[in-house]
Design a protein around this motif. Sequence first.
Motif, PDB file in Angstrom:
ATOM      1  N   VAL A   1      10.325   9.288  -3.887  1.00 33.09           N
ATOM      2  CA  VAL A   1      10.636   9.636  -2.682  1.00 33.09           C
ATOM      3  C   VAL A   1      11.626  10.893  -2.514  1.00 33.09           C
ATOM      4  O   VAL A   1      12.358  11.236  -3.654  1.00 33.09           O
ATOM      5  N   ARG A   2      11.834  11.571  -1.641  1.00 33.67           N
ATOM      6  CA  ARG A   2      13.020  12.497  -1.270  1.00 33.67           C
ATOM      7  C   ARG A   2      13.503  12.139   0.154  1.00 33.67           C
ATOM      8  O   ARG A   2      12.868  11.545   1.065  1.00 33.67           O
TER       9      ARG A   2
ATOM     10  N   ARG B   1      14.716  12.303   3.840  1.00 31.63           N
ATOM     11  CA  ARG B   1      13.913  13.247   4.859  1.00 31.63           C
ATOM     12  C   ARG B   1      15.117  14.054   5.280  1.00 31.63           C
ATOM     13  O   ARG B   1      16.262  13.824   5.825  1.00 31.63           O
TER      14      ARG B   1
ATOM     15  N   SER C   1      13.284   8.244   3.982  1.00 33.16           N
ATOM     16  CA  SER C   1      12.730   9.128   3.009  1.00 33.16           C
ATOM     17  C   SER C   1      11.270   9.531   3.270  1.00 33.16           C
ATOM     18  O   SER C   1      10.745   9.051   3.956  1.00 33.16           O
ATOM     19  N   ILE C   2      10.989  10.679   2.485  1.00 32.35           N
ATOM     20  CA  ILE C   2       9.322  11.022   2.459  1.00 32.35           C
ATOM     21  C   ILE C   2       8.612  10.897   0.938  1.00 32.35           C
ATOM     22  O   ILE C   2       9.537  11.250   0.250  1.00 32.35           O
ATOM     23  N   ARG C   3       7.649  10.377   1.221  1.00 32.87           N
ATOM     24  CA  ARG C   3       7.099  10.119  -0.137  1.00 32.87           C
ATOM     25  C   ARG C   3       6.549  11.529  -1.067  1.00 32.87           C
ATOM     26  O   ARG C   3       6.205  12.521  -0.322  1.00 32.87           O
ATOM     27  N   ASN C   4       6.926  11.627  -1.986  1.00 33.68           N
ATOM     28  CA  ASN C   4       6.371  12.939  -2.769  1.00 33.68           C
ATOM     29  C   ASN C   4       4.950  13.028  -3.193  1.00 33.68           C
ATOM     30  O   ASN C   4       4.674  12.682  -4.214  1.00 33.68           O
TER      31      ASN C   4
ATOM     32  N   GLU D   1       2.593  15.287  -1.848  1.00 34.39           N
ATOM     33  CA  GLU D   1       1.842  16.658  -1.626  1.00 34.39           C
ATOM     34  C   GLU D   1       1.359  17.196  -2.699  1.00 34.39           C
ATOM     35  O   GLU D   1      -0.116  17.748  -2.329  1.00 34.39           O
TER      36      GLU D   1
ATOM     37  N   ALA E   1       1.498   9.887   3.837  1.00 32.65           N
ATOM     38  CA  ALA E   1       2.539   9.664   4.180  1.00 32.65           C
ATOM     39  C   ALA E   1       3.280   8.291   3.720  1.00 32.65           C
ATOM     40  O   ALA E   1       4.413   7.882   3.594  1.00 32.65           O
ATOM     41  N   TRP E   2       2.144   7.316   3.508  1.00 31.29           N
ATOM     42  CA  TRP E   2       2.457   5.992   3.212  1.00 31.29           C
ATOM     43  C   TRP E   2       2.806   5.935   1.865  1.00 31.29           C
ATOM     44  O   TRP E   2       3.053   4.620   1.473  1.00 31.29           O
TER      45      TRP E   2
ATOM     46  N   THR F   1      -1.390  14.110   7.747  1.00 30.73           N
ATOM     47  CA  THR F   1      -0.597  12.731   7.506  1.00 30.73           C
ATOM     48  C   THR F   1       0.702  13.247   6.690  1.00 30.73           C
ATOM     49  O   THR F   1       1.552  12.436   6.809  1.00 30.73           O
ATOM     50  N   TYR F   2       0.747  14.484   6.510  1.00 32.83           N
ATOM     51  CA  TYR F   2       2.090  14.870   6.057  1.00 32.83           C
ATOM     52  C   TYR F   2       3.067  15.413   7.003  1.00 32.83           C
ATOM     53  O   TYR F   2       3.279  16.460   7.197  1.00 32.83           O
TER      54      TYR F   2
END
Length: 563
Positions: free
Chosen positions: A219-220, A222, A353-356, A358, A369-370, A561-562
Motif C-alpha cells: 500500500v501507499r 493516502r 492507505s491506498i493499495r498499489n 493500478e 480499491a479493496w 474503483t480507484y
Amino acid sequence: MTTSVRGRGRNSRSAGLGRGVHMKVVVDLTRCQGYAQCAFAAPDVFVMQGDEALLYDTDPDDAQREKIVRAAAACPVQAIFLDRDDTRDDTRIRKPAPETHVAAPGPGEAFKRTGHIVIVGASLAGLRAARTLRQEGFTGSLTVIGDEPHAPYDRPPLSKQVLMGQVPARRTGLPRRDELDAHWRFGVAATGLDLSGKQVLLADGAKVGFDRLLIATGVRARPWPNEAEAALDGLFALHTPEDAEGLRQRLAARPGRVLVIGAGFTGCEVASACRELDLQVTVLDRGPAPLAGALGAVIGGVAAQMQRDNGVDLRCGVRVESLEGDDSGRLRRARLSDGSTLDVEVALAALGSIRNVEWLEGSGLAAGAWGVACDTGCRAVDVNGLVTDDVFVAGDVARCPHPVYDYQYLALEHWGNAVAQAGIAAHNMISAQSERWPHLALPEFWSTQFGTEIKSVGVPTHADHVVIAQGSVAERRFVAVYGYRGRITAAVAFNQAKWLEFYAGLIDRAAPFPPSFRTVDQSTDGHPVAAEVPERPTPQATVVVTGHGPSERRATLVRRTYL
Ligand SMILES: Cc1cc2nc3c(=O)[nH]c(=O)nc-3n(C[C@H](O)[C@H](O)[C@H](O)COP(=O)(O)OP(=O)(O)OC[C@H]3O[C@@H](n4cnc5c(N)ncnc54)[C@H](O)[C@@H]3O)c2cc1C
C-alpha cells in the motif's frame, strides 16, 4: 541508541555506537512478549520503553555483535533476527512434513529446479517470499522487482525510533537480502500484467516473463485530498524513509506545534514520538476516539485517555476544513470544522492507505480499491471469481477470506500477516496442489505508543461486545476480549502481551463469549459492553456481470474503483 526516556537517546547513541561495519537487526515484535532479556544482554541496542514496549537499533555497530548474538540467543520467544545468522528459521510457517515415501520427481520437482518466478514488490512480503522459496529448495530463476530505489527495509521503525532520532531513516534495512540468489531490480515499477502471455510489463519498457508470479505491491499513504494544500511545505505523509527523514528533520527543528490529522496507528505513534521529543502536538480525528476504526470506540476511549495523560491536545469528531500557507508556500494554519483555527508549521496527514493495484488494471484479476483477492492458498482470484494457478498474492495488497471470520475477505496491513502470508504463498508456489497450505493464521499486530505496547490477536472489528477480562484499565495493563454472537473473536492487550497466545487458542476454538475462566488478575472493570466498532462500509458497485447461461456469464470490473 534506543531509549525510552525523553532526552536519553542522543546520549546513548554517542555512548559507543559508532558507524563502522553494519549489522542489521530485526525483531519480530508480533512475537516479542517483553521479557527484556535482550535489554539486559545488549543494553546499547535494545531498550525497554515502559513495561513491555521494545525499541531497538536496526543497524548497530559491529562492535555490538557479540552482545547482540547473546541477546538473540537469550530471547525466550526467539524473536530477534540478524544478518548472516543462518542457524535459525525465522518464519512462522510450518516446515514441510518429513517425507514418508520417496516419490519419483514429477513436473512439480522439475519446476522447482528450473522454473522462473517473478515477485513484484521488493519489501517485507517480497523478501520473505524470496527467502522461503530458496529455503524450500527452489533453485530456478528468481527475479524481484521493486519501484523504490532501496533494498527492502522495515517500515515500523519509521514512525518510532527514526522520528525520535534514534535510528537513521536509511538504516532500517531488512536482514539477509544479500545472501539471496535472486535478480533484484530496484527503482523500476511494474506497469502492467499480461496474464495470458505470462509477462510483467515494466516502466522502462522491458517485459519480464514468468512461470509463476507473486504480487506483493503493498500500500501507499493516502495523500491529502486537496492538491494545492498537499504541496504546502510542512505537510507530510509517512510511509517511506524519505517521508520519515523529512518529518524527523522538521521535528528536530522544534516547531511550536505539530498537527496530526488522523488518529489511526501511524498518527498515534507520531503523536507519541512528538511527546517523547517534548513537542506540543494536536491530534484530530473525525471519529469518536483514536484507534476506533481498528479497536472500536470503547478501547479507543482508553487510548484517548492515554494521549491526554501524556499531554496530547486530542480533538475527536473534528475535521480539517482547509490548510493555509504563507506567501512562500509554508504551512501556517489549519481551519477546523468546529470553527476554530490552529497555528501549525508541521502537520502529518495520517489518512490511511491506498493499495498499489493500478498496475493490474485490465489484467483480468479481481484487483481494486479493496486489494487483490485471493484464496487461502494465496492464489489470486480473477475478475470472474475463479482462482488462477500461477499468480499468487501476499502482504498488505492481498485480500484473503478467513474461515474464522465467516469467510470474510480480510485486507490486513500488519507486519506479521505480511510475513506469514508470504511464507505460505512461496511454499504453495512450488508445491503440488495436494501439498499446499491454507493461510489460516489469526491476524496479529503491535503498536508502541506512550511507553505502552498495544497488541492484538484476531479481528477486533468483528465484534458486537467487548469486556475487560484481565488487569486494570486505570493502570493501562489489561486484556480486552471481543465477542461476536457469543464467541470470542479477538483480544487486545495493553502491556499484557504474554496472554495473547492463550486468547489465540480460544479464538481458534470458537470459545464462548464472555469468557468464564478465572485468572489471578481477573478484572473488576466490568461486564461486556457494546464494542462500538465501525460499521463495515458497503462495497461500491464496481463489478458488472453480463451474459446468459454458464458459458456466457462474465464479470467486468468498473474503472471507478480507484478512488
Ligand atoms: C510508518 C509505518 C509504521 C508501521 N508500524 C507497524 C507496526 O508497528 N506494527 C505492524 O504490525 N505493522 C506496522 N506497519 C505495517 C507494516 O510495515 C506492513 O504491514 C508491511 O510493510 C507490509 O509489507 P508488504 O511487503 O506487504 O508491503 P509494503 O511494505 O507496502 O511493500 C510493497 C512494496 O511494493 C512496491 N511497489 C508498489 N507498487 C509497485 C509496482 N507497480 N512495481 C514495483 N514495486 C511496487 C512498493 O513501493 C513497496 O516497496 C507499519 C507501516 C508503516 C508505513
